[in-house]
Design a protein around this motif. Sequence first.
Motif, PDB file in Angstrom:
ATOM      1  N   MET A 164      14.114  -1.859  20.811  1.00  0.00           N
ATOM      2  CA  MET A 164      14.399  -0.694  19.953  1.00  0.00           C
ATOM      3  C   MET A 164      15.354  -1.075  18.820  1.00  0.00           C
ATOM      4  O   MET A 164      16.268  -1.852  19.044  1.00  0.00           O
ATOM      5  N   ALA A 165      15.107  -0.517  17.648  1.00  0.00           N
ATOM      6  CA  ALA A 165      15.944  -0.879  16.487  1.00  0.00           C
ATOM      7  C   ALA A 165      17.394  -0.451  16.722  1.00  0.00           C
ATOM      8  O   ALA A 165      17.661   0.566  17.367  1.00  0.00           O
ATOM      9  N   ILE A 166      18.297  -1.233  16.183  1.00  0.00           N
ATOM     10  CA  ILE A 166      19.724  -0.938  16.353  1.00  0.00           C
ATOM     11  C   ILE A 166      20.102   0.249  15.462  1.00  0.00           C
ATOM     12  O   ILE A 166      19.634   0.349  14.322  1.00  0.00           O
ATOM     13  N   LYS A 167      20.960   1.117  15.972  1.00  0.00           N
ATOM     14  CA  LYS A 167      21.467   2.215  15.141  1.00  0.00           C
ATOM     15  C   LYS A 167      22.450   1.641  14.125  1.00  0.00           C
ATOM     16  O   LYS A 167      23.395   0.935  14.501  1.00  0.00           O
ATOM     17  N   PRO A 168      22.294   1.972  12.851  1.00  0.00           N
ATOM     18  CA  PRO A 168      23.242   1.427  11.864  1.00  0.00           C
ATOM     19  C   PRO A 168      24.682   1.857  12.148  1.00  0.00           C
ATOM     20  O   PRO A 168      25.622   1.091  11.920  1.00  0.00           O
ATOM     21  N   GLU A 169      24.854   3.071  12.681  1.00  0.00           N
ATOM     22  CA  GLU A 169      26.220   3.540  12.967  1.00  0.00           C
ATOM     23  C   GLU A 169      26.895   2.662  14.023  1.00  0.00           C
ATOM     24  O   GLU A 169      28.102   2.443  13.979  1.00  0.00           O
ATOM     25  N   GLU A 170      26.088   2.165  14.981  1.00  0.00           N
ATOM     26  CA  GLU A 170      26.632   1.287  16.022  1.00  0.00           C
ATOM     27  C   GLU A 170      27.158  -0.005  15.396  1.00  0.00           C
ATOM     28  O   GLU A 170      28.225  -0.506  15.754  1.00  0.00           O
ATOM     29  N   LEU A 171      26.378  -0.532  14.460  1.00  0.00           N
ATOM     30  CA  LEU A 171      26.793  -1.761  13.766  1.00  0.00           C
ATOM     31  C   LEU A 171      28.084  -1.518  12.988  1.00  0.00           C
ATOM     32  O   LEU A 171      29.014  -2.325  13.022  1.00  0.00           O
ATOM     33  N   LEU A 172      28.128  -0.383  12.293  1.00  0.00           N
ATOM     34  CA  LEU A 172      29.301  -0.092  11.449  1.00  0.00           C
ATOM     35  C   LEU A 172      30.546   0.103  12.301  1.00  0.00           C
ATOM     36  O   LEU A 172      31.641  -0.326  11.923  1.00  0.00           O
ATOM     37  N   ARG A 173      30.398   0.741  13.462  1.00  0.00           N
ATOM     38  CA  ARG A 173      31.570   0.918  14.340  1.00  0.00           C
ATOM     39  C   ARG A 173      32.089  -0.439  14.798  1.00  0.00           C
ATOM     40  O   ARG A 173      33.299  -0.674  14.834  1.00  0.00           O
ATOM     41  N   ALA A 174      31.184  -1.333  15.151  1.00  0.00           N
ATOM     42  CA  ALA A 174      31.610  -2.674  15.584  1.00  0.00           C
ATOM     43  C   ALA A 174      32.280  -3.420  14.427  1.00  0.00           C
ATOM     44  O   ALA A 174      33.303  -4.091  14.610  1.00  0.00           O
ATOM     45  N   ILE A 175      31.734  -3.282  13.227  1.00  0.00           N
ATOM     46  CA  ILE A 175      32.326  -3.949  12.047  1.00  0.00           C
ATOM     47  C   ILE A 175      33.736  -3.398  11.805  1.00  0.00           C
ATOM     48  O   ILE A 175      34.673  -4.156  11.539  1.00  0.00           O
ATOM     49  N   ALA A 176      33.875  -2.070  11.923  1.00  0.00           N
ATOM     50  CA  ALA A 176      35.190  -1.446  11.679  1.00  0.00           C
ATOM     51  C   ALA A 176      36.236  -2.013  12.635  1.00  0.00           C
ATOM     52  O   ALA A 176      37.399  -2.185  12.266  1.00  0.00           O
ATOM     53  N   GLY A 177      35.828  -2.331  13.852  1.00  0.00           N
ATOM     54  CA  GLY A 177      36.771  -2.863  14.834  1.00  0.00           C
ATOM     55  C   GLY A 177      37.117  -4.319  14.599  1.00  0.00           C
ATOM     56  O   GLY A 177      38.112  -4.820  15.131  1.00  0.00           O
ATOM     57  N   ALA A 178      36.308  -5.004  13.830  1.00  0.00           N
ATOM     58  CA  ALA A 178      36.476  -6.463  13.703  1.00  0.00           C
ATOM     59  C   ALA A 178      36.884  -6.898  12.303  1.00  0.00           C
ATOM     60  O   ALA A 178      37.181  -8.062  12.079  1.00  0.00           O
ATOM     61  N   ARG A 179      36.929  -6.010  11.351  1.00  0.00           N
ATOM     62  CA  ARG A 179      36.999  -6.420   9.944  1.00  0.00           C
ATOM     63  C   ARG A 179      38.377  -6.875   9.469  1.00  0.00           C
ATOM     64  O   ARG A 179      38.481  -7.523   8.426  1.00  0.00           O
ATOM     65  N   GLY A 180      39.429  -6.537  10.241  1.00  0.00           N
ATOM     66  CA  GLY A 180      40.770  -6.931   9.795  1.00  0.00           C
ATOM     67  C   GLY A 180      41.039  -6.381   8.415  1.00  0.00           C
ATOM     68  O   GLY A 180      40.857  -5.192   8.177  1.00  0.00           O
ATOM     69  N   ASN A 181      41.440  -7.248   7.468  1.00  0.00           N
ATOM     70  CA  ASN A 181      41.757  -6.749   6.120  1.00  0.00           C
ATOM     71  C   ASN A 181      40.626  -7.020   5.116  1.00  0.00           C
ATOM     72  O   ASN A 181      40.853  -7.021   3.909  1.00  0.00           O
ATOM     73  N   ALA A 182      39.413  -7.209   5.634  1.00  0.00           N
ATOM     74  CA  ALA A 182      38.279  -7.438   4.725  1.00  0.00           C
ATOM     75  C   ALA A 182      38.001  -6.195   3.892  1.00  0.00           C
ATOM     76  O   ALA A 182      38.148  -5.069   4.363  1.00  0.00           O
ATOM     77  N   ILE A 183      37.593  -6.429   2.653  1.00  0.00           N
ATOM     78  CA  ILE A 183      37.157  -5.325   1.789  1.00  0.00           C
ATOM     79  C   ILE A 183      35.674  -5.091   2.055  1.00  0.00           C
ATOM     80  O   ILE A 183      34.890  -6.047   2.052  1.00  0.00           O
ATOM     81  N   CYS A 184      35.313  -3.836   2.310  1.00  0.00           N
ATOM     82  CA  CYS A 184      33.907  -3.527   2.590  1.00  0.00           C
ATOM     83  C   CYS A 184      33.300  -2.767   1.417  1.00  0.00           C
ATOM     84  O   CYS A 184      33.964  -1.941   0.791  1.00  0.00           O
ATOM     85  N   VAL A 185      32.039  -3.070   1.139  1.00  0.00           N
ATOM     86  CA  VAL A 185      31.322  -2.449   0.009  1.00  0.00           C
ATOM     87  C   VAL A 185      30.059  -1.774   0.546  1.00  0.00           C
ATOM     88  O   VAL A 185      28.993  -2.392   0.599  1.00  0.00           O
ATOM     89  N   PRO A 186      30.168  -0.507   0.988  1.00  0.00           N
ATOM     90  CA  PRO A 186      28.975   0.187   1.461  1.00  0.00           C
ATOM     91  C   PRO A 186      28.141   0.719   0.306  1.00  0.00           C
ATOM     92  O   PRO A 186      28.647   0.916  -0.806  1.00  0.00           O
ATOM     93  N   THR A 187      26.864   0.938   0.566  1.00  0.00           N
ATOM     94  CA  THR A 187      26.011   1.622  -0.399  1.00  0.00           C
ATOM     95  C   THR A 187      24.929   2.383   0.366  1.00  0.00           C
ATOM     96  O   THR A 187      24.688   2.120   1.547  1.00  0.00           O
ATOM     97  N   MET A 188      24.282   3.317  -0.279  1.00  0.00           N
ATOM     98  CA  MET A 188      23.171   4.093   0.301  1.00  0.00           C
ATOM     99  C   MET A 188      23.546   4.680   1.673  1.00  0.00           C
ATOM    100  O   MET A 188      24.609   5.222   1.818  1.00  0.00           O
ATOM    101  N   THR A 189      22.678   4.504   2.696  1.00  0.00           N
ATOM    102  CA  THR A 189      22.936   5.264   3.928  1.00  0.00           C
ATOM    103  C   THR A 189      24.108   4.729   4.747  1.00  0.00           C
ATOM    104  O   THR A 189      24.525   5.384   5.696  1.00  0.00           O
ATOM    105  N   THR A 190      24.642   3.569   4.389  1.00  0.00           N
ATOM    106  CA  THR A 190      25.862   3.164   5.102  1.00  0.00           C
ATOM    107  C   THR A 190      27.077   3.938   4.575  1.00  0.00           C
ATOM    108  O   THR A 190      28.100   3.996   5.254  1.00  0.00           O
TER     109      THR A 190
END
Length: 191
Positions: A1-27
Motif C-alpha cells: 500500500m502506498a505510504i501516506k505523505p503525512e506519515e513521511l512528513l511527521r517522520a521528517i519533522a522529527g529528524a530534520r534538526g535545523n534543516a530548512i524545509c521547502v514544501p510545495t503543493m500538497t505537502t
Amino acid sequence: MAIKPEELLRAIAGARGNAICVPTMTTSPAWRTIAPDDLSIGCVGFMGGASSLGLGLALAMPERRVVVFDGDGSLLMQLGSLATIAGAAPRNLTHLIFKNGVYHTSGAQDIPGGLTVDFVQMAKGAGYRKAYAITDFDDFKRRLPSMFSDEGPLLVELHTGLADKTPMTDRGGQPFHQQVESLQRKLHKTG
Ligand SMILES: Cc1ncc(C[n+]2csc(CCOP(=O)(O)OP(=O)(O)O)c2C)c(N)n1
Ligand SMILES: [Mg+2]
C-alpha cells in the motif's frame, strides 16, 4: 500500500534538526500543521519552483541542510532544474519527490507518464550525486537520517498515496514575502 505523505512528513519533522524545509503543493498544508513556525519556506504560486528555491538557499547557506518537498507534476514542469542543480552540485541539498502520479492540487489529473516516470534515472542522468526510490515506510525510516547527511545533491523518489488536504481545500499560510522575512528573522536568531 502506498505510504501516506503525512506519515513521511511527521517522520521528517522529527529528524530534520535545523534543516530548512521547502514544501510545495500538497505537502504545504500538511507541513503547516505538522511543523508550524519552523525553518520552512513554501513555494507558492510558482509551480515547479521549489527545487530552484531550495538550490538558492543551499548555495547561500552551505553549512545548513536544505530539504525540498517537490511534487512529481511540478518537477516535470521544470525538469531542467535537475541539470541546474547537478551543475551547481550543492552538497547540502536533498530533493524529495512526492510521487503520487497526479496533479493532486489541481484536481488529480494524471501527470504525463503517470507512475512510470522514473525520476531516479533522470536525476542520475542529470548528474546528481545520489538518487534512489522508496516504496516502504520502514525503509524510509531506516534511511531517513542519511537523507540529512549524505553528500548532495541527493534525490529520493517517495512513492506516496494522496494527501488528505490540498492547497485548494485547505487555504492558508503566509504570502511568500512574509515567509522570506520570517525565515530571515529565525536564521538570525539561530545563527
Ligand atoms: C504553470 C502552471 N500551470 C498549471 C498550474 C496549475 N496547477 C496548480 S497545482 C498543479 C498540480 C501540482 O501537481 P504536483 O506537483 O504533482 O503536486 P501534488 O498536487 O500532486 O502534490 C497544477 C497543474 C500552475 N500553478 N502553474
Ligand atoms: Mg503529484
